[in-house]
Design a protein around this motif. Structure first.
Motif: not given
Length: 160
Positions: A1-14
């Motif tokens: 399975m190909r897996r990725a992470v999309c990291p961020g603070s997301y304060d807030p998400a845009t």
């Protein structure tokens, strides 16, 4: 399975964040949107609020889940068997910073980083700028997902 992470603070998400998440979801079997916790920063929204908003905005995307992490991103990747990090680039200054991070992450763990160019529609959008404009009464409705807009306006009203 190909897996990725999309990291961020997301304060807030845009909408720029959401664009990268959607595009990454087409490239990987699973994408984990990870709210990175930095106790040294006081956010407008709690981590739990950010997670909730992200879950609502990504609910329709297959293979996308939301999580949080305190610590090095490469440790998260190692612990969750994730081989790639997907991040968006808005500008040359983003590239300079993200290239250094990508090289460091690869050196530390072998995790690869996919640097995705932004959709030009969102090239100027950042969480910080959205919060500042909203605080001064500017219209940010088209810059964030609807659920985020509602909560952002409520938070701005609370903080008066």
């Amino acid at each position: 399975m190909r897996r990725a992470v999309c990291p961020g603070s997301y304060d807030p998400a845009t909408n720029g964040h959401l664009d990268i998440i959607e595009r990454a979801s087409k490239l990987f079997d699973e994408v984990v949107v990870t709210v990175m916790i930095n106790n040294k920063k006081q956010g407008m929204f709690t981590v739990e609020e950010r997670l909730e908003m992200l879950r609502e905005t990504t609910a329709g995307l297959p293979g996308v889940r939301v999580d949080s992490w305190h610590g090095l991103l490469v440790d998260y990747c190692r612990e969750h068997d994730i081989a790639a990090i997907a991040k968006g680039l808005r500008s040359v200054s983003d590239f300079d910073y993200e290239l250094q991070m990508a090289q460091m992450n690869r050196e530390l763990s072998g995790v690869e980083t996919l640097l995705m160019s932004n959709n030009p529609t969102y090239g100027f959008v950042s969480s910080s700028l959205v919060k500042e404009v909203a605080t001064y009464g500017g219209d940010v409705k088209n810059l964030v997902p609807h659920v985020v807009f509602e909560r952002l306006m409520a938070r701005v009203a609370e903080n008066g």
